[in-house]
Design a protein around this motif. Sequence first.
Motif, PDB file in Angstrom:
ATOM      1  N   GLY A  38     -40.290 -39.100  63.359  1.00 47.05           N
ATOM      2  CA  GLY A  38     -40.760 -40.476  63.237  1.00 47.05           C
ATOM      3  C   GLY A  38     -40.967 -41.079  64.609  1.00 47.05           C
ATOM      4  N   ALA A  39     -40.312 -42.198  64.830  1.00 50.39           N
ATOM      5  CA  ALA A  39     -40.378 -42.838  66.151  1.00 50.39           C
ATOM      6  C   ALA A  39     -39.026 -42.671  66.839  1.00 50.39           C
ATOM      7  CB  ALA A  39     -40.728 -44.317  65.999  1.00 50.39           C
ATOM      8  N   PRO A  40     -39.037 -42.329  68.139  1.00 46.75           N
ATOM      9  CA  PRO A  40     -40.180 -42.288  69.068  1.00 46.75           C
ATOM     10  C   PRO A  40     -40.838 -40.919  69.212  1.00 46.75           C
ATOM     11  CG  PRO A  40     -38.158 -42.073  70.309  1.00 46.75           C
ATOM     12  CD  PRO A  40     -37.739 -42.182  68.858  1.00 46.75           C
ATOM     13  N   GLY A  41     -40.461 -39.932  68.387  1.00 45.67           N
ATOM     14  CA  GLY A  41     -40.989 -38.578  68.543  1.00 45.67           C
ATOM     15  C   GLY A  41     -40.147 -37.773  69.520  1.00 45.67           C
ATOM     16  N   TYR A  42     -40.415 -36.463  69.549  1.00 40.47           N
ATOM     17  CA  TYR A  42     -39.626 -35.572  70.403  1.00 40.47           C
ATOM     18  C   TYR A  42     -39.685 -35.983  71.866  1.00 40.47           C
ATOM     19  CZ  TYR A  42     -38.556 -31.473  73.228  1.00 40.47           C
ATOM     20  OH  TYR A  42     -38.044 -30.631  74.183  1.00 40.47           O
ATOM     21  N   ARG A  43     -40.866 -36.225  72.378  1.00 33.95           N
ATOM     22  CA  ARG A  43     -41.024 -36.507  73.803  1.00 33.95           C
ATOM     23  C   ARG A  43     -40.445 -37.856  74.209  1.00 33.95           C
ATOM     24  NH1 ARG A  43     -44.832 -33.288  71.943  1.00 33.95           N
ATOM     25  NH2 ARG A  43     -45.646 -31.569  73.198  1.00 33.95           N
ATOM     26  N   GLY A  44     -40.252 -38.746  73.255  1.00 35.03           N
ATOM     27  CA  GLY A  44     -39.681 -40.045  73.571  1.00 35.03           C
ATOM     28  C   GLY A  44     -38.189 -40.150  73.312  1.00 35.03           C
ATOM     29  N   THR A  45     -37.561 -39.050  72.914  1.00 33.12           N
ATOM     30  CA  THR A  45     -36.138 -39.057  72.580  1.00 33.12           C
ATOM     31  C   THR A  45     -35.319 -38.489  73.728  1.00 33.12           C
ATOM     32  OG1 THR A  45     -36.620 -38.795  70.215  1.00 33.12           O
ATOM     33  CG2 THR A  45     -34.407 -38.222  70.940  1.00 33.12           C
ATOM     34  N   THR A  46     -34.191 -39.112  74.012  1.00 31.52           N
ATOM     35  CA  THR A  46     -33.252 -38.616  75.016  1.00 31.52           C
ATOM     36  C   THR A  46     -32.016 -38.074  74.320  1.00 31.52           C
ATOM     37  OG1 THR A  46     -32.130 -40.746  75.216  1.00 31.52           O
ATOM     38  CG2 THR A  46     -34.055 -40.359  76.665  1.00 31.52           C
ATOM     39  N   VAL A  47     -31.231 -37.321  75.071  1.00 32.55           N
ATOM     40  CA  VAL A  47     -29.967 -36.811  74.532  1.00 32.55           C
ATOM     41  C   VAL A  47     -29.074 -37.972  74.118  1.00 32.55           C
ATOM     42  CG1 VAL A  47     -27.840 -35.579  75.120  1.00 32.55           C
ATOM     43  CG2 VAL A  47     -30.058 -34.627  75.796  1.00 32.55           C
ATOM     44  N   ALA A  48     -29.042 -39.013  74.937  1.00 34.25           N
ATOM     45  CA  ALA A  48     -28.201 -40.173  74.625  1.00 34.25           C
ATOM     46  C   ALA A  48     -28.654 -40.836  73.331  1.00 34.25           C
ATOM     47  CB  ALA A  48     -28.241 -41.165  75.782  1.00 34.25           C
ATOM     48  N   ALA A  49     -29.976 -40.988  73.151  1.00 34.71           N
ATOM     49  CA  ALA A  49     -30.486 -41.632  71.951  1.00 34.71           C
ATOM     50  C   ALA A  49     -30.204 -40.788  70.705  1.00 34.71           C
ATOM     51  CB  ALA A  49     -31.986 -41.877  72.089  1.00 34.71           C
ATOM     52  N   LEU A  50     -30.370 -39.479  70.824  1.00 36.36           N
ATOM     53  CA  LEU A  50     -30.099 -38.600  69.690  1.00 36.36           C
ATOM     54  C   LEU A  50     -28.621 -38.620  69.342  1.00 36.36           C
ATOM     55  CD1 LEU A  50     -31.109 -36.495  67.659  1.00 36.36           C
ATOM     56  CD2 LEU A  50     -30.686 -34.736  69.386  1.00 36.36           C
ATOM     57  N   SER A  51     -27.761 -38.608  70.354  1.00 41.28           N
ATOM     58  CA  SER A  51     -26.322 -38.631  70.110  1.00 41.28           C
ATOM     59  C   SER A  51     -25.924 -39.933  69.429  1.00 41.28           C
ATOM     60  CB  SER A  51     -25.569 -38.470  71.435  1.00 41.28           C
ATOM     61  OG  SER A  51     -25.900 -37.236  72.049  1.00 41.28           O
ATOM     62  N   GLN A  52     -26.504 -41.031  69.874  1.00 41.09           N
ATOM     63  CA  GLN A  52     -26.198 -42.320  69.257  1.00 41.09           C
ATOM     64  C   GLN A  52     -26.650 -42.345  67.802  1.00 41.09           C
ATOM     65  OE1 GLN A  52     -28.167 -45.689  71.063  1.00 41.09           O
ATOM     66  NE2 GLN A  52     -26.705 -47.140  70.229  1.00 41.09           N
ATOM     67  N   ALA A  53     -27.849 -41.822  67.528  1.00 40.23           N
ATOM     68  CA  ALA A  53     -28.353 -41.798  66.158  1.00 40.23           C
ATOM     69  C   ALA A  53     -27.486 -40.922  65.256  1.00 40.23           C
ATOM     70  CB  ALA A  53     -29.794 -41.292  66.147  1.00 40.23           C
ATOM     71  N   ALA A  54     -26.902 -39.870  65.838  1.00 44.39           N
ATOM     72  CA  ALA A  54     -26.034 -38.980  65.065  1.00 44.39           C
ATOM     73  C   ALA A  54     -24.622 -39.522  64.931  1.00 44.39           C
ATOM     74  CB  ALA A  54     -26.002 -37.598  65.720  1.00 44.39           C
ATOM     75  N   GLY A  55     -24.315 -40.575  65.681  1.00 46.24           N
ATOM     76  CA  GLY A  55     -22.962 -41.123  65.670  1.00 46.24           C
ATOM     77  C   GLY A  55     -21.975 -40.231  66.396  1.00 46.24           C
ATOM     78  N   LEU A  56     -22.477 -39.497  67.408  1.00 44.41           N
ATOM     79  CA  LEU A  56     -21.645 -38.569  68.166  1.00 44.41           C
ATOM     80  C   LEU A  56     -21.837 -38.822  69.653  1.00 44.41           C
ATOM     81  CD1 LEU A  56     -22.523 -35.417  66.034  1.00 44.41           C
ATOM     82  CD2 LEU A  56     -20.315 -36.614  66.027  1.00 44.41           C
ATOM     83  N   SER A  57     -21.077 -38.129  70.474  1.00 43.47           N
ATOM     84  CA  SER A  57     -21.155 -38.313  71.921  1.00 43.47           C
ATOM     85  C   SER A  57     -22.084 -37.286  72.551  1.00 43.47           C
ATOM     86  CB  SER A  57     -19.767 -38.182  72.546  1.00 43.47           C
ATOM     87  OG  SER A  57     -19.308 -36.840  72.443  1.00 43.47           O
ATOM     88  N   THR A  58     -22.512 -37.563  73.778  1.00 42.79           N
ATOM     89  CA  THR A  58     -23.336 -36.586  74.488  1.00 42.79           C
ATOM     90  C   THR A  58     -22.536 -35.320  74.784  1.00 42.79           C
ATOM     91  OG1 THR A  58     -22.790 -37.643  76.598  1.00 42.79           O
ATOM     92  CG2 THR A  58     -24.836 -38.332  75.518  1.00 42.79           C
ATOM     93  N   ARG A  59     -21.242 -35.461  74.977  1.00 46.96           N
ATOM     94  CA  ARG A  59     -20.411 -34.266  75.169  1.00 46.96           C
ATOM     95  C   ARG A  59     -20.477 -33.373  73.931  1.00 46.96           C
ATOM     96  NH1 ARG A  59     -16.064 -32.263  78.039  1.00 46.96           N
ATOM     97  NH2 ARG A  59     -14.708 -30.894  76.827  1.00 46.96           N
ATOM     98  N   GLN A  60     -20.421 -33.976  72.765  1.00 52.20           N
ATOM     99  CA  GLN A  60     -20.507 -33.194  71.534  1.00 52.20           C
ATOM    100  C   GLN A  60     -21.898 -32.579  71.372  1.00 52.20           C
ATOM    101  OE1 GLN A  60     -19.107 -36.514  69.162  1.00 52.20           O
ATOM    102  NE2 GLN A  60     -17.291 -35.351  68.506  1.00 52.20           N
ATOM    103  N   PHE A  61     -22.910 -33.260  71.895  1.00 49.46           N
ATOM    104  CA  PHE A  61     -24.243 -32.660  71.865  1.00 49.46           C
ATOM    105  C   PHE A  61     -24.247 -31.343  72.632  1.00 49.46           C
ATOM    106  CE2 PHE A  61     -28.250 -31.714  73.924  1.00 49.46           C
ATOM    107  CZ  PHE A  61     -29.149 -31.740  72.868  1.00 49.46           C
ATOM    108  N   TYR A  62     -23.713 -31.357  73.839  1.00 46.94           N
ATOM    109  CA  TYR A  62     -23.751 -30.153  74.671  1.00 46.94           C
ATOM    110  C   TYR A  62     -22.784 -29.080  74.185  1.00 46.94           C
ATOM    111  CZ  TYR A  62     -26.798 -32.584  77.903  1.00 46.94           C
ATOM    112  OH  TYR A  62     -27.867 -33.243  78.461  1.00 46.94           O
TER     113      TYR A  62
END
Length: 220
Positions: A38-62
């Motif tokens: 959807g929005a903002p698309g792959y190229r407009g998404t950051t690790v921080a934004a994805l982690s926030q949307a998932a309700g998780l931390s960037t550490r958990q992302f990595y």
Amino acid sequence: MAGRLKAPTGRYGGRSAEDRQAERRRRFLDAALELFGGAPGYRGTTVAALSQAAGLSTRQFYEAFRTLEDVLTALHLEVNDWAERAVLDALGTAGELPLAERAAVLFRAYARGVTCDPRRIRITFVEIIGVSPRLEGQRLARRARWIDLIRAEADTAVARGEAAPRDYRLAAAAFVGSVNGLLHDWSAGWVDATLDEVVDELVRLLLGMLRPEGWRPRDV
């Protein structure tokens, strides 16, 4: 990030570390379907934004992924797997139907599997394009699987006397391109038709490919 963080081990709340890690991975993928599809698309998404949307931390992302491209890679495979399972399930129930009916069942299953969620269309046909050589290779590999499926169905139709015998390699590749293009344009609102009308047109295209003018089915 040069290295990958280690995930925690041991049990917590009665659940193993593997179960918790699998749940977090699932949450990242669900969030990625929403943001990439959807929005903002792959190229407009950051690790921080994805982690926030998932309700998780960037550490958990990595702990779950190395890069956002790895997330898109996994999501693209998953979306294709959903559509493939829908087609194979339909094939299991339609295998003995006449060619025209069998084709309609298969394409309706594929079309509904892909178009039931606009985010899946965007992942499959838009966001994956031009990201990297690795993802382009994956896209072409999955496309080749659909081509192989069409060729196998064509060969089955030939063996049954329902289609003209010939090498369907190029025809199957051209047909898959038509399927993907038409479904993408329909989902984008560029085609004024119902999904059933789109499927009917695809079936006509397939039958025209398998049964050239002047050829008639034979009894086996």
